[in-house]
Design a protein around this motif. Structure first.
Motif, PDB file in Angstrom:
ATOM      1  N   VAL A   1      13.315  -9.953 -19.522  1.00 54.98           N
ATOM      2  CA  VAL A   1      13.139  -9.127 -18.323  1.00 54.98           C
ATOM      3  C   VAL A   1      12.572  -7.769 -18.727  1.00 54.98           C
ATOM      4  N   LEU A   2      11.508  -7.354 -18.018  1.00 56.52           N
ATOM      5  CA  LEU A   2      10.914  -6.035 -18.260  1.00 56.52           C
ATOM      6  C   LEU A   2      11.398  -5.061 -17.193  1.00 56.52           C
ATOM      7  N   ARG A   3      11.551  -3.815 -17.621  1.00 54.97           N
ATOM      8  CA  ARG A   3      11.970  -2.738 -16.718  1.00 54.97           C
ATOM      9  C   ARG A   3      10.735  -1.876 -16.463  1.00 54.97           C
ATOM     10  N   ILE A   4      10.207  -1.923 -15.249  1.00 54.84           N
ATOM     11  CA  ILE A   4       9.013  -1.126 -14.913  1.00 54.84           C
ATOM     12  C   ILE A   4       9.490   0.053 -14.061  1.00 54.84           C
ATOM     13  N   CYS A   5       9.342   1.250 -14.610  1.00 55.34           N
ATOM     14  CA  CYS A   5      10.008   2.430 -14.013  1.00 55.34           C
ATOM     15  C   CYS A   5       9.085   3.190 -13.052  1.00 55.34           C
ATOM     16  N   ASN A   6       9.718   3.958 -12.167  1.00 52.49           N
ATOM     17  CA  ASN A   6       9.039   4.909 -11.283  1.00 52.49           C
ATOM     18  C   ASN A   6       8.081   4.246 -10.291  1.00 52.49           C
ATOM     19  N   VAL A   7       8.487   3.092  -9.776  1.00 49.01           N
ATOM     20  CA  VAL A   7       7.611   2.355  -8.849  1.00 49.01           C
ATOM     21  C   VAL A   7       7.922   2.662  -7.377  1.00 49.01           C
ATOM     22  N   GLY A   8       8.737   3.708  -7.131  1.00 48.26           N
ATOM     23  CA  GLY A   8       9.250   3.927  -5.764  1.00 48.26           C
ATOM     24  C   GLY A   8       8.266   4.482  -4.755  1.00 48.26           C
ATOM     25  N   ALA A   9       7.097   4.920  -5.192  1.00 54.13           N
ATOM     26  CA  ALA A   9       6.156   5.494  -4.220  1.00 54.13           C
ATOM     27  C   ALA A   9       5.000   4.546  -3.962  1.00 54.13           C
ATOM     28  N   TYR A  10       4.619   4.442  -2.720  1.00 59.38           N
ATOM     29  CA  TYR A  10       3.422   3.733  -2.264  1.00 59.38           C
ATOM     30  C   TYR A  10       3.398   2.247  -2.582  1.00 59.38           C
ATOM     31  N   GLY A  11       3.283   1.824  -3.849  1.00 56.64           N
ATOM     32  CA  GLY A  11       3.153   0.401  -4.151  1.00 56.64           C
ATOM     33  C   GLY A  11       4.196  -0.382  -3.377  1.00 56.64           C
ATOM     34  N   PHE A  12       5.404   0.096  -3.421  1.00 60.65           N
ATOM     35  CA  PHE A  12       6.522  -0.559  -2.743  1.00 60.65           C
ATOM     36  C   PHE A  12       6.284  -0.563  -1.224  1.00 60.65           C
ATOM     37  N   ALA A  13       5.802   0.567  -0.690  1.00 61.06           N
ATOM     38  CA  ALA A  13       5.593   0.678   0.756  1.00 61.06           C
ATOM     39  C   ALA A  13       4.335  -0.060   1.202  1.00 61.06           C
ATOM     40  N   LEU A  14       3.323  -0.076   0.329  1.00 63.49           N
ATOM     41  CA  LEU A  14       2.044  -0.683   0.705  1.00 63.49           C
ATOM     42  C   LEU A  14       2.154  -2.177   0.963  1.00 63.49           C
ATOM     43  N   THR A  15       3.189  -2.794   0.382  1.00 66.74           N
ATOM     44  CA  THR A  15       3.320  -4.239   0.576  1.00 66.74           C
ATOM     45  C   THR A  15       3.903  -4.555   1.942  1.00 66.74           C
ATOM     46  N   ASP A  16       4.315  -3.541   2.694  1.00 62.08           N
ATOM     47  CA  ASP A  16       4.952  -3.832   3.968  1.00 62.08           C
ATOM     48  C   ASP A  16       4.585  -2.786   5.020  1.00 62.08           C
ATOM     49  N   ASN A  17       3.543  -3.044   5.788  1.00 65.30           N
ATOM     50  CA  ASN A  17       3.168  -2.184   6.913  1.00 65.30           C
ATOM     51  C   ASN A  17       3.018  -0.716   6.501  1.00 65.30           C
ATOM     52  N   PHE A  18       2.180  -0.442   5.521  1.00 57.25           N
ATOM     53  CA  PHE A  18       1.958   0.905   4.990  1.00 57.25           C
ATOM     54  C   PHE A  18       1.592   1.878   6.107  1.00 57.25           C
ATOM     55  N   ASN A  19       2.147   3.109   6.043  1.00 55.78           N
ATOM     56  CA  ASN A  19       1.930   4.168   7.053  1.00 55.78           C
ATOM     57  C   ASN A  19       2.449   3.771   8.432  1.00 55.78           C
TER      58      ASN A  19
END
Ligand SMILES: Cc1ncc(COP(=O)(O)O)c(C=O)c1O
Length: 372
Positions: free
Chosen positions: A327-345
């Motif tokens: 398992v890889l730990r990918i850090c600091n992903v809380g902005a945009y990428g996460f939101a863009l996958t679901d009805n961004f803006n």
């Protein structure tokens, strides 16, 4: 499988670092991550209000808090959206960068004497030190700022000014130069300005940007406020999105296959890693699985879809014995990428399907635009 871990203390830490050096108001830019968990933490921290870009975002905030101040920062809105924001949700602060949008607001609100209008100003000196340039799409040139200011006064609304120095802006001088430019405009044209927003854009810790701190930007902003008499009595505000949300979310993703230097993971640039593809963002990546080799090797990391666009930028150093199931730990992903996958803006829901036989373009447009 992938999981996103949320750490509220990261939101609190970022908020407190900003609040400690910024004397102005802080509005969280909801678009960066509209999770109610983040908004609730920020409300509890004492955030002044929320920067919203659509009715969907307004509803999301209002479902948590009926009274928190909102700034409707999108410079282009439908008339329905303006009317509903004003009439149903009590929004009294809007942003424009054109006369056409100002007229739309004037026609959609029953009165303007209780409305504050920010004129979004284009940066005087473009920079290339940000991941996203915001001036290519929005921002009024000097001559239009003055025309807009006159029209806003004519309508009896309150005038404010804003800019956006670019997202993940790593050059503090981008903020300072803009403020100096605005100070000159205010002085030269004797503008009566209620607030100035320095926008968002504050950088976070990505692998290519590790040494930037909010303390490198904001004290300079405060110094400019004091240096120019025209700015001293103006209320300053900021609209950070990425800065308050990015470091609160960590992705745990499973390794599906390792072949030579190719690592395939169960996440994708079409999901929470979109910023890797759009912006070349390099999120810090570490091993989550314990007991792996201390000797590292250079890998390329690919997402789980079938196309070769689904790849993280550059190379990553990971244990030489990395294997399937780790398992890889990918850090600091809380902005945009996460939101863009679901009805961004709140403006990018999946379009609904229509059948050709029922198709009336005007009616379809009218129906779908009512919801923006
Ligand atoms: C008007 C406005 N303010 C603030 C933000 C937040 O920017 P950032 O996430 O870079 O802080 C955005 C982002 O799109 C924006 O459009």
């Amino acid at each position: 499988m992938s999981i996103v871990l949320f750490d509220p203390s990261a939101v609190i830490k970022s908020y407190e670092a900003l609040a400690a050096c910024f004397s102005g108001e802080i509005f969280y830019a909801v678009k960066a991550n509209p999770s109610p968990e983040i908004m609730t933490v920020l409300s509890n921290c004492g955030v002044t209000g929320f920067d919203v870009a659509s009715l969907t975002e307004i509803e999301a905030v209002r479902s948590l808090d009926q009274h928190t101040p909102l700034v409707y920062t999108h410079p282009v809105k439908s008339r329905d959206a303006i009317e509903t924001a004003y009439g149903r949700w009590g929004v009294r602060t809007f942003v424009v960068d054109s006369i056409a949008e100002l007229h739309k607001i004037a026609l959609s609100c029953p009165q303007l004497d209780d409305v504050e209008i920010f004129v979004r100003v284009k940066s005087a000196e473009p920079t290339d030190t940000q991941l996203i340039n915001f001036d290519g799409k929005f921002g009024a040139e000097e001559v239009d700022v003055i025309r807009l200011a006159q029209c806003i006064e004519h309508y009896g609304a309150e005038l404010s000014l804003s800019f956006h120095a670019g997202s993940q802006q790593t050059n503090p001088a981008a903020y300072w130069k803009m403020l100096e430019y605005l100070a000159a405009l205010v002085e030269q044209h004797a503008l009566k300005v209620h607030r100035i927003s320095i926008g968002g854009g504050f950088p976070v810790n990505y692998e290519q940007h590790t040494r930037y701190r909010i303390q490198d930007i904001v004290p300079g902003v405060e110094a400019i406020k004091q240096r120019f008499p025209a700015l001293r009595h103006v209320t300053f505000m900021a609209e950070p999105g990425r800065y308050l949300s990015a470091e609160s979310m960590t992705l745990l993703t499973e390794v599906l296959l390792v072949d030579k230097d190719r690592v395939f993971v169960s996440e994708s640039i079409y999901k929470s890693l979109l910023d890797c593809a759009l912006l070349n963002a390099r999120f810090p990546i570490a091993m989550e699985t314990p007991g792996k080799s201390k000797i590292n090797k250079q890998y390329r990391i690919f997402g789980c879809t079938c196309d070769s666009l689904d790849q993280l930028p550059g190379h990553y150093q990971l244990p030489a014995d990395l294997s399937e199931g780790d398992v890889l730990r990918i850090c600091n992903v809380g902005a945009y990428g996460f939101a863009l996958t679901d009805n961004f803006n709140g403006l990018c829901a999946k379009p609904s399907l229509s059948f050709a036989a029922d198709y009336s373009l005007e009616q379809q447009l009218h129906n779908s635009l009512r919801s923006i």
